[in-house]
Design a protein around this motif. Structure first.
Motif, mmCIF file in Angstrom:
data_model
loop_
_atom_site.group_PDB
_atom_site.id
_atom_site.type_symbol
_atom_site.label_atom_id
_atom_site.label_comp_id
_atom_site.label_asym_id
_atom_site.label_seq_id
_atom_site.Cartn_x
_atom_site.Cartn_y
_atom_site.Cartn_z
ATOM 1 N N ASN A 177 0.455 -1.439 -0.150
ATOM 2 C CA ASN A 177 0.101 0.012 0.013
ATOM 3 C C ASN A 177 0.767 0.890 0.082
ATOM 4 O OD1 ASN A 177 -2.851 -1.645 -0.292
ATOM 5 N ND2 ASN A 177 -2.899 -1.683 1.938
ATOM 6 N N ARG A 180 2.455 1.987 -3.829
ATOM 7 C CA ARG A 180 1.755 2.049 -4.816
ATOM 8 C C ARG A 180 1.077 3.634 -4.493
ATOM 9 N NH1 ARG A 180 -4.018 0.021 -3.686
ATOM 10 N NH2 ARG A 180 -3.735 0.843 -6.024
ATOM 11 N N ARG A 203 -4.965 6.794 -0.943
ATOM 12 C CA ARG A 203 -5.092 5.196 -1.565
ATOM 13 C C ARG A 203 -6.173 4.901 -2.260
ATOM 14 N NH1 ARG A 203 -4.838 1.054 3.125
ATOM 15 N NH2 ARG A 203 -5.691 -0.032 1.973
ATOM 16 N N ASN A 207 -6.395 4.391 -7.123
ATOM 17 C CA ASN A 207 -7.461 3.725 -8.042
ATOM 18 C C ASN A 207 -8.310 4.152 -9.078
ATOM 19 O OD1 ASN A 207 -7.420 1.094 -5.937
ATOM 20 N ND2 ASN A 207 -8.920 2.286 -5.025
ATOM 21 N N ASP A 209 -7.567 5.363 -12.770
ATOM 22 C CA ASP A 209 -6.058 4.723 -13.750
ATOM 23 C C ASP A 209 -5.655 5.845 -14.374
ATOM 24 O OD1 ASP A 209 -6.415 2.297 -13.372
ATOM 25 O OD2 ASP A 209 -7.737 1.362 -14.652
ATOM 26 N N GLU A 232 -14.198 7.943 -1.959
ATOM 27 C CA GLU A 232 -13.988 6.481 -2.367
ATOM 28 C C GLU A 232 -15.986 6.586 -3.359
ATOM 29 O OE1 GLU A 232 -11.831 4.340 1.071
ATOM 30 O OE2 GLU A 232 -14.024 4.804 1.510
ATOM 31 N N ARG A 236 -15.843 5.264 -7.775
ATOM 32 C CA ARG A 236 -16.317 3.751 -8.040
ATOM 33 C C ARG A 236 -17.605 4.435 -8.780
ATOM 34 N NH1 ARG A 236 -16.377 2.847 -1.869
ATOM 35 N NH2 ARG A 236 -18.543 4.181 -1.628
#
Length: 307
Positions: A177, A180, A203, A207, A209, A232, A236
């Protein structure tokens, strides 16, 4: 203010041959820059001229809060150095700092000319590990500094992630983690380093790209003070939109392929042909005929005997 306590007992977290072993490994010094004092642990502790110490090239910390350094300096003026720094003797009278750079810098600000220090033996890998562990255990490193240190241990000393995890007391997932984070654009890494956003924010951004999309979302995070949960949710939502777009593109591509195939088959058989297929490329080909002669012609085209 930084509170320091002595602890040179063996059995501390293992690093290479063990941090405990390193901290109990004394280096004898008898030059004019060292004034021996009574040892307070299995390792000797000495007072060393600050001018004889060079900073640790493997220091994982890249940012030092000047206000906090000044506070530590004032404390040192009153209480002195509570916990000695750790150094490695490079040549007689010259030392490389292993750990304790904040204490060293604050001591300079306080006007000290000498500083208590443990003199140890350590190779390059052990120096990096010791400096990294000390800062991590005190939670002084930011997430990017930790990630960069992990990367150095992996790349320069050919460690595997499992081995690195064992050395720093973290599981492989945690190590990964951190690593990344280094894939993020520089502007986002800088924000983590400067505590503008948390590792949780970073973090969530990982996610995504596309770097351009990451930066656009990061800008909103800063301007609108988004929580980690808000990021988050947005990630999504973007992922769902992206999935629909990909699905739409795939469907359009499939339709084009079917149309092209149908056109070529009609030209080959000289009659109307129907081709159907679903998203999994399962389907059927229909070749209607209006007479026996037309059937014979179609069968002849696909070279099927009519015995």
């Amino acid at each position: 203010m930084e509170a320091k306590t002595f602890n040179t007992k063996k059995g501390m977290t293992g690093l290479g041959r063990g941090l405990g072993a390193l901290l109990s490994d004394s280096g004898s010094t008898d030059n004019e820059n060292v004034i021996p004092r009574k040892a307070e642990s299995p390792g000797s502790m000495n007072e060393i001229l600050i001018s004889s110490i060079v900073t640790n090239p493997y220091q994982p910390r890249t940012h030092f809060d000047q206000e906090a350094l000044q506070e530590l300096s004032e404390s040192i003026k009153i209480l002195g150095i509570i916990q000695p720094i750790t150094v490695k003797e490079e040549t007689p009278g010259r030392y490389i700092l292993i750990s304790g750079e904040r204490r060293l810098q604050a001591s300079k600000l306080a006007g000290l000319t000498k500083i208590p220090a443990y003199v140890r033996t350590a190779d390059d890998q052990q120096m990096l590990e010791m400096a990294l562990i000390e800062n991590i255990q005190r939670e002084n490193l930011n997430a990017i500094e930790i990630a960069l240190s992990y990367h150095r241990l992996l790349s320069e000393f050919q460690l595997k992630q499992e081995e690195l995890g064992d050395r720093v007391g973290k599981n492989r997932t945690t190590v990964n983690n951190y690593l990344r984070l280094l894939k993020l654009p520089d502007v986002i890494q800088a924000a983590v380093r400067d505590n503008e956003i948390t590792m949780g924010h970073a973090r969530a951004l990982i996610n995504i790209d596309n770097n351009e999309t990451q930066i656009k979302l990061f800008t909103k995070v800063i301007e609108e003070s988004w929580s980690v949960r808000k990021i988050e949710e947005e990630v999504r939502r973007l992922a769902a939109i992206g999935a629909e777009e990909v699905k739409g593109k795939n469907q359009n591509t499939l339709k084009q392929e079917i149309s092209s195939l149908q056109f070529r088959l009609q030209g080959y058989f000289g009659t109307k042909v129907q081709v159907k297929a679903d998203d999994n490329h399962k389907g059927e080909i229909k070749i209607p005929f209006a007479s026996k002669d037309e059937l014979d012609r179609i069968l002849g085209a696909i070279k099927v005997n009519q015995d």
